[in-house]
Design a protein around this motif. Structure first.
Motif, PDB file in Angstrom:
ATOM      1  N   THR A   1      51.403  39.746  33.385  1.00 32.63           N
ATOM      2  CA  THR A   1      52.578  39.504  34.227  1.00 32.63           C
ATOM      3  C   THR A   1      53.858  39.861  33.482  1.00 32.63           C
ATOM      4  O   THR A   1      54.740  40.537  34.027  1.00 32.63           O
ATOM      5  N   VAL A   2      53.952  39.448  32.239  1.00 34.07           N
ATOM      6  CA  VAL A   2      55.169  39.717  31.461  1.00 34.07           C
ATOM      7  C   VAL A   2      55.443  41.216  31.398  1.00 34.07           C
ATOM      8  O   VAL A   2      56.569  41.673  31.579  1.00 34.07           O
ATOM      9  N   GLU A   3      54.385  41.990  31.154  1.00 34.01           N
ATOM     10  CA  GLU A   3      54.602  43.421  30.925  1.00 34.01           C
ATOM     11  C   GLU A   3      54.771  44.217  32.219  1.00 34.01           C
ATOM     12  O   GLU A   3      55.104  45.388  32.179  1.00 34.01           O
ATOM     13  N   PHE A   4      54.512  43.567  33.341  1.00 35.81           N
ATOM     14  CA  PHE A   4      54.514  44.337  34.581  1.00 35.81           C
ATOM     15  C   PHE A   4      55.912  44.515  35.171  1.00 35.81           C
ATOM     16  O   PHE A   4      56.218  45.539  35.775  1.00 35.81           O
ATOM     17  N   TYR A   5      56.756  43.511  35.018  1.00 37.45           N
ATOM     18  CA  TYR A   5      58.015  43.494  35.757  1.00 37.45           C
ATOM     19  C   TYR A   5      59.180  44.005  34.911  1.00 37.45           C
ATOM     20  O   TYR A   5      59.369  43.572  33.777  1.00 37.45           O
ATOM     21  N   SER A   6      59.958  44.893  35.517  1.00 34.54           N
ATOM     22  CA  SER A   6      61.075  45.514  34.786  1.00 34.54           C
ATOM     23  C   SER A   6      62.105  44.512  34.309  1.00 34.54           C
ATOM     24  O   SER A   6      62.743  44.730  33.287  1.00 34.54           O
ATOM     25  N   PHE A   7      62.286  43.427  35.048  1.00 31.56           N
ATOM     26  CA  PHE A   7      63.359  42.503  34.668  1.00 31.56           C
ATOM     27  C   PHE A   7      62.922  41.528  33.575  1.00 31.56           C
ATOM     28  O   PHE A   7      63.731  40.760  33.069  1.00 31.56           O
ATOM     29  N   LEU A   8      61.636  41.547  33.246  1.00 35.06           N
ATOM     30  CA  LEU A   8      61.184  40.755  32.099  1.00 35.06           C
ATOM     31  C   LEU A   8      61.123  41.685  30.904  1.00 35.06           C
ATOM     32  O   LEU A   8      60.799  42.861  31.027  1.00 35.06           O
ATOM     33  N   SER A   9      61.448  41.136  29.749  1.00 38.44           N
ATOM     34  CA  SER A   9      61.524  41.985  28.577  1.00 38.44           C
ATOM     35  C   SER A   9      60.955  41.244  27.373  1.00 38.44           C
ATOM     36  O   SER A   9      61.213  40.059  27.194  1.00 38.44           O
ATOM     37  N   ARG A  10      60.185  41.970  26.576  1.00 38.90           N
ATOM     38  CA  ARG A  10      59.593  41.330  25.396  1.00 38.90           C
ATOM     39  C   ARG A  10      60.576  41.321  24.236  1.00 38.90           C
ATOM     40  O   ARG A  10      60.525  40.458  23.384  1.00 38.90           O
ATOM     41  N   THR A  11      61.440  42.329  24.214  1.00 38.68           N
ATOM     42  CA  THR A  11      62.459  42.363  23.168  1.00 38.68           C
ATOM     43  C   THR A  11      63.772  41.916  23.811  1.00 38.68           C
ATOM     44  O   THR A  11      63.953  42.078  25.014  1.00 38.68           O
ATOM     45  N   PRO A  12      64.678  41.342  23.014  1.00 33.10           N
ATOM     46  CA  PRO A  12      65.892  40.794  23.622  1.00 33.10           C
ATOM     47  C   PRO A  12      66.725  41.878  24.313  1.00 33.10           C
ATOM     48  O   PRO A  12      66.843  42.994  23.809  1.00 33.10           O
TER      49      PRO A  12
END
Lengths: 607, 241, 184
Positions: A62-73
């Motif tokens: 889920t985290v990696e799927f959505y453009s508005f979520l980001s793993r890096t700040p």
């Protein structure tokens, strides 16, 4: 435990409590985490997985799927430029470059102090008042260089977005032509009362008579969908309003949500009444976050009015309420099964159909998914009856259709017409400027040329989800197709081979042509790839992703050909640039350290 | 005359049982339809799209389409096979498939289909993506370079092993296989070499350690017999009850 | 397949061969057609090739190239053959998809050179203009020039090469099927 980790734990505990530890709300929780930390911290993933009893892999997914979520700040101020072709035509790139220079940060990067990040994003649905940007998720319209300077100053001075001038956030409705829906007054509660007076069966009968068809593009008959859900077995039923209006060039749902929210919610209540649902979701695209507080307020009002809640207007077994779920930057979630996956907190990958949502939708239970506009139309049928409704439009396309008009015209905005209106009429009404082409129904739609402007907007002729982008005779249609190719590469969910790889290869080839290195060979490849993607893709996204390319090649071949190299073959990559790294590390710059084909070019052409 | 439980595949009548997909029925009858993400023991996934056929003129995946009496199914046509070759080429350029150095060569379904469909080269510009190798597990190696995202390991681990060791994450060509533990390393999970998920990989992405090249190249199953012929033999050896 | 007698062309076809970033294994396999070399020599004559030691090629009918493209010199050789040959054949895994040499593609070529010459040998990365510069990635032939035919395999068997070439020489559409079609 470090203080940072303790802070994370506190925030997560609070969020989990607020979301009732519901794994189905994973995406909603992640959006809150993103807003709080300007990213989803890696440590948060296993913690959330444990708390929600989900596999870590599913949370990652889920985290990696959505453009508005980001793993890096991202920046404390995250500025996203809407990058639809209409934004480009309004000069968004100049403004982006200007802001990048002023803020000292390039597109796709975060400033060193973490203050601001700059990037592009898919169409934010402000095509009639662009160029548009999102700042920390909130839409700003009508960007100019002056407004860009003001934004830069506010960011530099760390002024909270809530304190920025209200005018920045003004979103006009731009309703230019109102007909039976947009022009009518509406008393909240009246439609539900009317339906209750009719009773479930007769109301459904009116729906059948109306022959209302879905406004999301596919045109499925609403009454048939509702009946199927009503007759399907399941302990619960759900009504979902698809407000994931992601199709580039489409913004009519945004206007309905902002200016006609009672109609939308009441349409949902009517669907619930008809099928026997107790719970509804409004799936609102992340780009429309600015609408959320107003919509939540409206829900409170409707509960107070008794349109939502238990025993609605005294009907004992009619209980219904609505929850708003936010999308997070994924166009594919407009596809109803992807939307349902997203509602369940997962990555928005379209499901295999059948089973269809009407029998197995949200949590495997019967679910009706209707477009915003469709639900508004339902209120009209409840109030005035199916026969009245059928009096508008054409035989197979009853009622009116709301069009989102943008591009090269004097009066971009919202136009409501009875179905059957000719495209030429729309173009005349909006003051189209020497139109060379019209892109109907967004990036996934079809490209029409002047000889087709006599055709009619209707399911039996030119079906549309509502977008009409106009390109004047000074526009280069290759640029349009290039913009769409990049859009689809970005939005492909990656589930099936033809779309995942096909959109990427098509975008690469378009870039190659744009750089002047395309040949006839690449032209043939584009068409073949479209054929494979159209035939073999899992959902509508992949099936239509190459359509704009195919259409523009067929109609505006010259726009491609003027870019083609005058040779039968060009390398896949820049040969000389491929030596750059070795030149750098050896410090060489002699003739043999360069790869220039000029001498060879002569020999090849005289061969 | 059309039988109650028969459809036509490339002009050949195929009997099916209620609930079977076109692909299941065809394979059971010894008629091969190319496929990669299908496995007889798992629910269909429908992502590789190799099994795309035309059912009454309309394209659909044979693995997710129910067999129905009287269907006219076209599969072995020049057009569909050309599409399949393109799909294979897409998979080849998307990852890093270096057959001569792969233990799975000769037993790899991706490669075997490429042989069967006479794919002579990957055609498109290679992506050459930088992908890691996970050798953290004592008995099993994951070479992500070869992963084709068929989700067979995901399904096997979830549905048979009851472990959910794998998941697919990411969007578009950034999609990739993830391992379900905080470190993301297979060695830190309860994955075992005896798991169903260890044996279902159709390519050389999930491989047992220490069994390199026990059967010489040239003598492996698909060296001896093409995948389509093997499928026909398998159907005749074990007629589906 | 080895018994299919090639239809002789009207004149001897001129053939050039080259090995780029490969191991010469494909050329060795080419020689594995054994006594059929005598048949072949009736049909073709060799221009530039490691077999003839001719360094540059003139106009040819068929060019056969083994190996991928890893450096600037490879590109020049490929250009020369493309410019002079009516038909270009990519022979073997490396020519077809980069093969073993392309296994370095996930590494940064600059760091590799620095590590080998500077860090380990303590010297400098050689800058002699005689040395061909490395491309950042090893590429198959068809990403650099137009390639007409592909014979995969590491190496393709002598039989496969013979079948393919005799098809080509005889004007038949060349075709490789099981068991001659191999990627390993």
């Amino acid at each position: 435990m470090t203080t940072r980790e303790a802070a994370l734990d506190t925030v997560l505990a609070d969020l989990l409590a607020r979301h009732g530890r519901d794994p189905g709300r994973l995406l909603q929780i992640l959006l809150d985490v993103q807003a709080r930390f300007t990213r989803v911290p890696p440590e948060a993933v296993p913690k959330l997985a444990a708390a929600l009893d989900l596999p870590i892999g599913e949370v990652e997914s889920t985290v990696e799927f959505y453009s508005f979520l980001s793993r890096t700040p991202v920046g404390d101020y995250r500025i996203l430029f809407s990058d639809n072709i209409t934004d480009r035509m309004l000069g968004n790139q100049t403004i982006l470059d200007h802001m990048a220079k002023r803020l000292g940060v390039r597109a796709g990067e975060v400033s060193e102090d973490g203050l601001v990040s700059l990037d592009t994003t898919s169409c934010t649905g402000m095509c009639d008042q662009g160029p548009a940007i999102l700042v920390n998720g909130i839409a700003i319209t009508r960007m100019t260089l002056r407004r860009a300077d003001q934004v830069c100053d506010l960011v530099r001075n760390r002024v909270p977005v809530a304190e920025w001038p209200a005018d920045f956030f003004r979103v006009e409705h731009n309703i230019r032509r109102a007909d039976m829906l947009l022009g009518a007054d509406f008393m909240p509660g009246s439609a539900v009362k009317a339906a209750i007076a009719l009773g479930r069966d007769r109301f459904l009968e009116e729906m059948r008579i109306s022959n209302l068809r879905g406004r999301g593009g596919a045109g499925f008959t609403t009454a048939v969908k509702w009946e199927a859900a009503r007759n399907a077995s399941g302990d619960e039923r759900y009504v979902v309003c698809n407000a994931d209006e992601g199709e580039p060039g489409t913004f009519k749902d945004r206007v309905l949500l902002q200016y006609y929210p009672e109609r939308v919610f009441e349409g949902m209540a009517l669907a619930a009444y008809a099928i026997g649902a107790r719970h509804g979701f409004l799936y609102l695209r992340g780009e429309y976050l600015y609408l959320r507080p107003m919509l939540e307020e409206k829900l409170v009002e409707l509960r107070a009015l008794g349109v939502l809640g238990r025993s609605i207007f005294g009907v004992g077994d009619f209980a219904f309420d609505i929850e708003i779920h936010m999308g997070a930057g994924a166009y594919v979630c407009g596809e109803e099964t992807a939307l349902i996956e997203s509602l369940e907190g997962k990555a928005g990958r379209p499901r295999i159909r059948p089973p269809f949502p009407v029998t197995s939708g949200y949590r495997g239970l019967p679910t009706v998914v209707n477009n915003v506009e469709t639900l508004c139309k339902v209120t009209e049928i409840a109030l005035h009856g199916g026969a009245w409704y059928r009096g508008y439009g054409t035989k197979q396309s009853t009622g009116t259709k709301i069009l989102s008009v943008s591009g090269d015209c004097a009066r971009p905005g919202i136009y409501e017409y009875p179905f059957g209106v000719r495209i030429s009429q729309v173009l005349e009404d909006c003051g189209a400027v020497r139109p060379r082409a019209v892109q109907i129904s967004g990036a996934s739609g079809q490209c029409l040329t002047p000889r087709e402007f006599g055709r009619r907007i209707a399911f039996e002729d030119v079906p549309t989800a509502g977008a009409l982008m106009i390109f004047g005779d000074h526009r280069d249609m290759f640029e349009v197709a290039l913009n769409f190719a990049h859009f689809f590469r970005h939005e492909s969910c990656g589930f099936c081979t033809p779309c995942r790889v096909g959109t990427t290869i098509q975008a690469k080839i378009m870039d190659k042509i744009a750089a002047g290195h395309g040949t006839q060979y690449e032209m043939n490849e584009l068409e073949h790839l479209h054929e494979v993607m159209r035939t073999a893709s899992h959902c509508g996204l992949g099936q239509t992703a190459g359509q704009a390319i195919a259409d523009t090649i067929a109609e505006f071949r010259g726009d491609y050909e003027k870019r083609l190299a005058r040779r039968d073959f060009e390398p896949a990559f820049d040969l000389d640039a491929a030596l750059a790294r070795a030149r750098e590390v050896t410090g060489r710059d002699d003739a043999d350290s360069r790869l220039v084909e000029e001498g060879w070019q002569l020999r090849e052409t005289t061969r | 005359m059309s039988d109650d439980a028969t459809f036509m595949l490339d002009g050949r009548p195929i009997r099916f049982e209620a609930g079977q997909s076109i692909l299941q029925a065809a394979l059971a009858a010894g008629a091969f339809i190319p496929n990669l993400c299908h496995h007889p023991e798992f629910k269909p996934h429908g992502s590789c799209k190799l099994c795309t056929v035309k059912v009454n003129g309309r394209a659909s995946s044979a693995c997710t389409t129910r067999a129905r009496a009287g269907q006219e199914v076209a599969s072995d046509t020049p057009e569909l096979n050309r599409h399949r070759r393109t799909l294979l080429q897409m998979l080849f350029v998307e990852g890093n498939h270096f057959c001569p150095g792969c233990e799975k060569s000769g037993q790899c379904r991706l490669q075997a289909l490429a042989y069967d469909l006479e794919m002579l080269n990957p055609h498109y510009e290679h992506f050459y993506p930088p992908r890691p190798i996970d050798a953290s597990h004592p008995d099993v190696l994951i070479d992500f370079n070869r992963c084709i995202l068929c989700a067979l390991c995901v399904r096997a681990s979830r549905d048979v092993d009851g472990k959910t060791v794998f998941a697919l994450a990411g969007r578009g060509t950034a999609q990739h296989l993830v391992v379900d533990c905080p470190s993301g390393k297979l060695g830190d999970t309860d994955f075992a070499a005896t798991d169903k998920a260890a044996e279902v990989c159709p390519v050389g992405a999930i491989l047992p350690k220490r069994v390199g090249f026990a059967v010489p190249i040239g003598e492996r199953p698909f060296d001896i017999e093409p995948i389509s012929v093997q499928a026909a033999h398998a159907a005749h050896a074990e007629p589906r009850g | 397949m080895r018994h299919v007698a090639p239809t002789p062309p009207r004149r001897k076809l001129r053939v050039a061969t080259a090995s780029l970033a490969g191991c010469f294994g494909c050329h060795m396999s080419f020689l594995d057609i054994d006594e059929r070399l005598l048949d072949l020599i009736d049909l073709v004559e060799f221009d530039r090739s490691p077999i003839t030691d001719i360094k540059h090629c003139g106009p040819c009918d068929i060019g056969i190239i083994e190996g991928g493209v890893c450096n600037a010199e490879n590109v020049h050789v490929l250009w020369e053959l493309r410019a002079n040959c009516k038909v270009l054949v990519a022979l073997g895994a490396c020519a077809v998809n980069g093969g073993l040499p392309a296994q370095r593609n996930h590494l940064d070529v600059g760091s590799c050179l620095a590590r080998v010459y500077r860090d380990r040998a303590g010297g400098e990365v050689p800058d002699d203009p005689e040395l061909p510069l490395l491309l950042d990635k090893v590429r198959p032939l068809n990403e650099v020039v137009r390639i007409d035919f592909f014979i995969p395999g590491c190496p393709p068997s002598g039989d496969a090469i013979w079948k393919y070439l005799t098809d080509l020489i005889s004007g038949r559409m060349p075709r490789l099927e099981h068991p001659m079609l191999h990627f390993d």
